[in-house]
Design an enzyme around this catalytic site. Structure first.
Site, short mmCIF file in Angstrom:
data_model
loop_
_atom_site.label_atom_id
_atom_site.label_comp_id
_atom_site.label_asym_id
_atom_site.label_seq_id
_atom_site.Cartn_x
_atom_site.Cartn_y
_atom_site.Cartn_z
N CYS A 1 0.95 -1.27 0.41
CA CYS A 1 0.21 -0.38 -0.27
C CYS A 1 0.49 1.20 0.29
O CYS A 1 0.52 2.21 -0.67
CB CYS A 1 -0.76 -0.04 1.63
SG CYS A 1 -1.89 1.87 1.57
N CYS B 1 -4.65 -2.80 6.12
CA CYS B 1 -4.98 -1.25 6.12
C CYS B 1 -6.73 -1.27 5.55
O CYS B 1 -7.47 -0.80 6.25
CB CYS B 1 -4.37 -0.38 5.34
SG CYS B 1 -3.95 -1.69 3.72
#
Length: 372
Positions: A107, A205
């Site tokens: 990410c 996340c």
């Protein structure tokens, strides 16, 4: 606190506002240093907007409240398509292959310091971007920029940022990396920021606080199989190898076994061909220990990496103590790493990140273990 540059008047910084205390204080500190600051809130996940665990709307509300308090603009952007293509599909493919990936690292590589930086450049005309990560950057006299561990050892996030390029580090500012976490909260409270006592986010996340097994089961079919001891005795059933990782102790459902000592059971291997989860007793079971590893998909922040035979330190997971090691290059993209002492629960698919003192050099993906 150390200032980032002598003067910043007129330099425009786009801060990744997450709705948390770290990004809130980052924006404030950069304003104090003379930057022209604006915020950018990213939405990276489309599913489950009504899910009790999905806090995106609440995070956006908090980010807006902080920006209003500081008197700065807040922009929003949706990177859900990029996230799915570049992070989530990788995450699923790795689990399907029996490895344990770290999607937060991907990410950072693909979204927070690539898609975000491109948007800040192309749409918002930024000189820099800034994030609330606990790392530092150092600008050297020769024009190079290095990434350093954060001052707060317990919060240092350089492990998650090892894939950043030299150029990305040079374009990024990390104000809270110079501070301890308690100092960040104290600044937020003093400034009356709504996020001053907001708890830190946990979990992967895009999964957030949801139960991992339930989430993963929505995307990959589970294949139940046997749990065996290292000696080959069947002692239970697992719901799917993808739900387990080397060194795991909790959630095995095999407590109180007859004819065993009181030592806890750990996952010591995953036999993909037979779909068998192998367990052993004790955190230093021989099957759990490695003398080294092969690391591929190498990335070095300074492009060139450490020299052959270098004696440096490595982390094979977040918040792990430094592991002294020696490096040998097998080719341009594969590194043989030999530990000074055997290490437990080194896990293929996870990242190995190398350090020379406080400098994060870079790293790669753990491919194979060296045992015996």
């Amino acid at each position: 606190m150390t200032s980032i540059e002598p003067t910043h008047t007129g330099k425009k910084v786009i801060v990744g506002m997450s709705g948390g205390v770290d990004s809130s204080v980052s924006a404030y500190l950069l304003m104090q240093q003379g930057y022209q600051v604006e915020g950018l809130f990213m939405k990276n996940w489309e599913e489950d907007d009504n899910d009790e665990y999905c806090a995106a709307a609440e995070d956006l509300k908090d980010a807006q409240a902080v920006c209003d308090k500081l008197g700065i603009k807040l922009h929003t952007v949706n990177f859900a398509a990029e996230y799915w293509d570049n992070v989530f599909e990788y995450f699923l493919a790795e689990y399907k292959a029996g490895r344990t990936p770290n999607p937060d690292i991907m990410c950072n590589k693909e979204i927070k310091f690539k898609a975000f930086l491109d948007f800040a450049d192309d749409i918002l005309d930024a000189d820099y971007i800034a994030m609330g990560h606990y790392v530092r950057r150092r600008d050297n006299a020769d024009g190079t920029t290095q990434m350093l561990r954060g001052v707060d050892n317990n919060k240092d996030q350089s492990y998650f940022l090892y894939t950043l390029s030299h150029e990305q580090v040079a374009r990024s500012l990390f104000p809270v990396g110079e501070l301890e976490k308690h100092e960040v909260r104290e600044i937020a409270k003093k400034m009356g920021l709504i996020t001053h006592d907001k708890k830190d986010s946990t979990g992967i996340c895009f999964i957030g606080e949801r139960k991992f097994t339930e989430f993963l089961g929505n995307y990959l079919p589970a294949q139940p199989g046997n749990i065996e001891t290292a000696e080959g005795e069947v002692i239970g059933k697992h719901q799917g190898l993808m739900y387990h990782t080397l060194g795991q102790r909790k959630g095995l459902g095999i407590g109180g076994m007859k004819n065993s000592n009181d030592d806890p059971w750990y996952v010591v291997d995953k036999d993909l061909k037979r779909n068998v989860l192998v367990v052993g007793q004790g955190g230093h079971h021989p099957r759990l220990m490695s003398n080294g590893m092969l690391v591929n998909q190498l990335h070095w922040v300074d492009r060139k990496g450490p020299a052959e035979g270098s004696q440096i330190v490595v982390k094979t997971r977040y918040r792990q103590q430094d592991i002294p090691c020696t490096l040998t290059y097998l080719d341009d993209n594969t590194l043989k790493v030999v530990f000074d002492e055997p290490v437990a629960a080194v896990t293929p698919g996870q990242s190995a990140v190398f350090y020379d003192g406080e400098v994060c050099l870079g790293g790669g993906i753990i491919d194979q273990l060296i045992r015996g």
